[in-house]
Design an enzyme around this catalytic site. Structure first.
Site, mmCIF file in Angstrom:
data_model
loop_
_atom_site.group_PDB
_atom_site.id
_atom_site.type_symbol
_atom_site.label_atom_id
_atom_site.label_comp_id
_atom_site.label_asym_id
_atom_site.label_seq_id
_atom_site.Cartn_x
_atom_site.Cartn_y
_atom_site.Cartn_z
ATOM 1 N N ASN A 9 20.666 -41.293 -22.739
ATOM 2 C CA ASN A 9 19.596 -42.036 -22.082
ATOM 3 C C ASN A 9 18.829 -42.785 -23.173
ATOM 4 O O ASN A 9 18.049 -42.198 -23.902
ATOM 5 C CB ASN A 9 18.679 -41.040 -21.342
ATOM 6 N N LYS A 11 16.552 -44.930 -22.875
ATOM 7 C CA LYS A 11 15.165 -45.244 -22.498
ATOM 8 C C LYS A 11 14.867 -46.716 -22.826
ATOM 9 O O LYS A 11 15.768 -47.552 -22.743
ATOM 10 C CB LYS A 11 14.197 -44.271 -23.173
ATOM 11 N N HIS A 95 13.817 -39.237 -13.487
ATOM 12 C CA HIS A 95 13.520 -38.747 -14.838
ATOM 13 C C HIS A 95 12.033 -38.395 -14.921
ATOM 14 O O HIS A 95 11.199 -39.052 -14.281
ATOM 15 C CB HIS A 95 13.876 -39.827 -15.869
ATOM 16 N N GLU A 97 9.862 -39.017 -17.001
ATOM 17 C CA GLU A 97 8.998 -40.141 -17.403
ATOM 18 C C GLU A 97 8.717 -41.055 -16.209
ATOM 19 O O GLU A 97 7.627 -41.626 -16.100
ATOM 20 C CB GLU A 97 9.642 -40.897 -18.577
ATOM 21 N N GLU A 167 15.827 -30.668 -17.173
ATOM 22 C CA GLU A 167 15.114 -31.069 -18.377
ATOM 23 C C GLU A 167 13.694 -30.510 -18.352
ATOM 24 O O GLU A 167 12.811 -31.091 -17.708
ATOM 25 C CB GLU A 167 15.030 -32.594 -18.470
ATOM 26 N N GLY A 173 11.741 -34.945 -26.108
ATOM 27 C CA GLY A 173 11.199 -35.733 -27.211
ATOM 28 C C GLY A 173 10.264 -34.949 -28.128
ATOM 29 O O GLY A 173 9.565 -35.536 -28.942
ATOM 30 N N SER A 212 15.553 -32.618 -26.157
ATOM 31 C CA SER A 212 15.778 -32.410 -27.595
ATOM 32 C C SER A 212 17.165 -31.856 -27.917
ATOM 33 O O SER A 212 17.320 -31.001 -28.783
ATOM 34 C CB SER A 212 14.680 -31.517 -28.183
#
Ligand code: PGA
Length: 250
Positions: A9, A11, A95, A97, A167, A173, A212
């Site tokens: 991904n 992003k 996701h 985010e 996730e 991250g 991560s």
């Protein structure tokens, strides 16, 4: 047997030129690998260009988001048929985010998943708990809610084509990962939830871990029986580390 899926991904990273350079590098490095399915998910504006490069290679193409309507007055949005016609195979939906910064709800995730299937795209549905939820012992409640609402109304046949990415939000991250055993336990739980709604299809559906993932933790993650690959963010932007992650999943 479930074939692991390693998906990168990207992003909101890479201009078209940078994206093409990375893809050309990955095509060389990953050539011939077929025990693991590999997908890259660049920003939408780069999909059409990259589609030409990955045609006839072992790299599949994924989008990072889409809208559920097929066309119309939805300024700034991109539909599933549009993605399909430029050669996209997968689409990441929900996701964390998107949920956090763009207020996407489980109901919207569900509409997107159904629209993706209608256009013959394979959804990668993301679920996971925040740190606060984890600390309050709410991990299972959270993922159960997300899975049930996100997958509502699908058929067992569709389930087999769907991918879930577990996730934990606190691991994205941050350099922190869930231990492989913890991730395996939550993923096993997700599979039980899916089995209770959709029966044996749950055993054919792939569930990835994300958060991560790096070359130095992929091997341990992949030794867990329930983990069917990884959704990789930061480490997918570097050809060395993405290649090592794919190789670590073999
Ligand atoms: P990360 O991102 O690997 O950079 O933690 C994972 C993701 O957001 O899918």
């Amino acid at each position: 047997m479930r074939k692991p899926l390693i998906a990168g991904n990207w992003k909101m990273n890479k201009t078209l030129e940078q994206a093409e350079e990375l893809v050309q590098d990955l095509i060389q490095r990953l050539q011939g690998i077929d025990q693991v399915e590999i997908a890259i998910c660049p920003p939408a504006v780069n999909l059409a260009g990259i589609s030409n490069l990955v045609k006839d290679t072992n790299l599949r193409l994924g989008a990072q988001n889409m809208y559920w309507e097929e066309s119309g007055a939805y300024t700034g949005e991109i539909s599933a048929p549009m993605l399909k016609t430029v050669g996209v195979n997968y689409v990441i939906i929900g996701h964390s985010e998107r949920r956090e910064y763009f207020a996407e709800t489980d109901q919207e995730v569900n509409r997107k998943v159904k629209a993706a299937f209608k256009a013959a795209l394979r959804p990668i549905v993301c679920v996971g708990e925040t740190l606060a939820e984890r600390e309050q012992g709410q991990t299972r409640d959270k993922v159960r809610e997300q899975v049930k609402a996100g997958l509502a109304g699908l058929t067992p046949e569709q389930l087999v084509e769907l991918v879930i990415a577990y996730e934990p939000i606190w691991a994205i991250g941050t350099g922190k990962t869930a231990s492989a055993e913890e991730a395996n336990q939550v993923i096993a739980y997700i599979r039980r939830i899916v089995r209770s709604g959709f029966g044996a299809s749950a055993d054919l559906m792939r569930i990835q871990y994300g958060g991560s993932v790096k070359p130095d933790n992929i091997v341990e993650l992949m030794t867990q029986p329930e983990i069917d690959g990884a959704l990789v963010g930061g480490a997918s932007l570097d050809p060395d580390s993405f290649t090592s992650i794919v190789r670590g999943a073999l």
